[in-house]
Design an enzyme around this catalytic site. Structure first.
Site, PDB file in Angstrom:
ATOM      1  N   ASP A 120     -10.177  -4.180  -4.638  1.00 12.61           N
ATOM      2  CA  ASP A 120      -9.420  -3.070  -4.069  1.00 12.61           C
ATOM      3  C   ASP A 120      -9.605  -1.853  -4.966  1.00 12.61           C
ATOM      4  OD1 ASP A 120      -7.546  -1.311  -3.058  1.00 12.61           O
ATOM      5  OD2 ASP A 120      -5.836  -2.682  -3.272  1.00 12.61           O
ATOM      6  N   SER A 174       0.825  -1.206   0.000  1.00 17.08           N
ATOM      7  CA  SER A 174       0.000   0.000   0.000  1.00 17.08           C
ATOM      8  C   SER A 174       0.863   1.261   0.000  1.00 17.08           C
ATOM      9  CB  SER A 174      -0.975  -0.046   1.185  1.00 17.08           C
ATOM     10  OG  SER A 174      -1.983   0.918   1.073  1.00 17.08           O
ATOM     11  N   HIS A 181      -8.512  -4.667  -0.383  1.00 17.39           N
ATOM     12  CA  HIS A 181      -7.303  -3.986   0.067  1.00 17.39           C
ATOM     13  C   HIS A 181      -6.974  -4.387   1.508  1.00 17.39           C
ATOM     14  CE1 HIS A 181      -4.201  -0.961  -0.222  1.00 17.39           C
ATOM     15  NE2 HIS A 181      -4.522  -0.562   1.004  1.00 17.39           N
TER      16      HIS A 181
END
Length: 298
Positions: free
Chosen positions: A238, A146, A268
């Site tokens: 996501d 991320s 996610h």
């Protein structure tokens, strides 16, 4: 059409039932507290490794994980959490698994969080750890998830331009651009954990309103030709999915070998949720194998 994985759906329902407000409705401190409070539920206690040592490299906090019979190589890991909430503690389980599965020492970087530190301070701290890790002469790879994937991409680009050898780059559902304008943001921007509003808030904490750097925050504006061989992992549910795919395409167009991995039924953050989602370890297994191979020179 692929549906949301059953374990991910159950986790999403459990998270939505928890008390609290969206991150964008609170302070960074409140977001950090909520993130820390959920860490054990999501990730579990973590696997044993041979040694775990906390320390500092050039005043940057690090946690070093050495597996049994570690090969003479290393992975520098930058954690996620929107640059605002992640810590060495909340990503401890991920780094233990990565160390065991890669067979090399993992150095997790406790970079200073936003908004106290804004772009490109955290990337600079990761670079300091990379440079210090190179002093022993062993090969180094970079990995992050991320927001951490965003940071290691910045670092890999700068390192490549400076002639600093990086063997491989592992990007787990990377944050790529502050534009938030891809189709997956339109279709998945609410209802799947990470929302468009929360991601916009994270970017606002991270970006300096008066930038004093030539280093672009949008990864698609980087010189990607200097990156090492890269694995890009995306998740089907996501909202960051399409920008991750766009980054993989751009890296390939720049002439760099890219391995694409897609977990079509996941959302996610799933790779950190090892206590709740069985496929989390599959994701870590995959990036560990990729980086181990690149560190071995293959």
């Amino acid at each position: 059409m692929t549906s949301l994985d059953a374990s991910a759906a159950a986790l999403l329902e459990a998270l939505q039932a928890l008390p609290g407000t969206p991150v964008e409705a609170g302070t960074p401190e409140e977001a950090q507290a909520a993130h820390a409070a959920r860490a054990e539920f999501l990730s579990g206690p973590g696997e044993p490794v041979e040694t775990v040592v906390d320390g500092q490299i050039d005043e940057v906090l690090v946690r070093v994980y050495r597996p049994v019979d570690a090969a003479p190589a290393g992975i520098v890991y930058a954690h996620g959490g929107g640059w605002v909430t992640g810590t060495l503690d909340t990503y401890d389980t991920v780094c233990r698994a990565l160390a065991n599965r890669s067979g090399v020492t993992v150095v997790s970087v406790g970079y200073t969080l936003a908004p106290e530190a804004q772009h490109p301070v955290a990337a600079g701290q990761v670079m300091k750890v990379v440079q210090a890790s190179m002093t022993e002469g062993n090969p180094i790879a970079l990995c992050g998830d991320s927001a951490g994937a965003h940071l290691v991409t910045l670092v890999a680009s700068v390192a490549g331009t400076a002639g600093i050898p990086i063997s491989g780059l592992g990007l787990i559902y990377p944050v790529v651009s502050p534009k938030l304008d891809t189709p997956s943001w339109e279709t998945l921007g609410s209802g799947y954990g990470l929302t468009r509003e929360s991601m916009r808030w994270y970017w606002e904490q991270y970006l300096n309103p008066e930038p004093r750097t030539a280093l672009p925050a949008d990864l698609l504006e980087l010189d990607l030709s200097k990156l090492p061989p890269t694995q890009v992992l995306t998740a089907g549910f996501d909202p960051l999915r399409d920008e991750g795919l766009a980054l993989a395409d751009a890296i390939e167009k720049a002439g760099v070998p890219v391995e694409r991995v897609s977990f079509d039924g996941q959302m996610h953050g799933f790779a950190r949720s090892m206590a709740q989602i069985p496929e989390a370890l599959d994701a870590i297994d995959g990036v560990a194998k990729f980086l181990r191979t690149k560190l071995a020179g293959a």
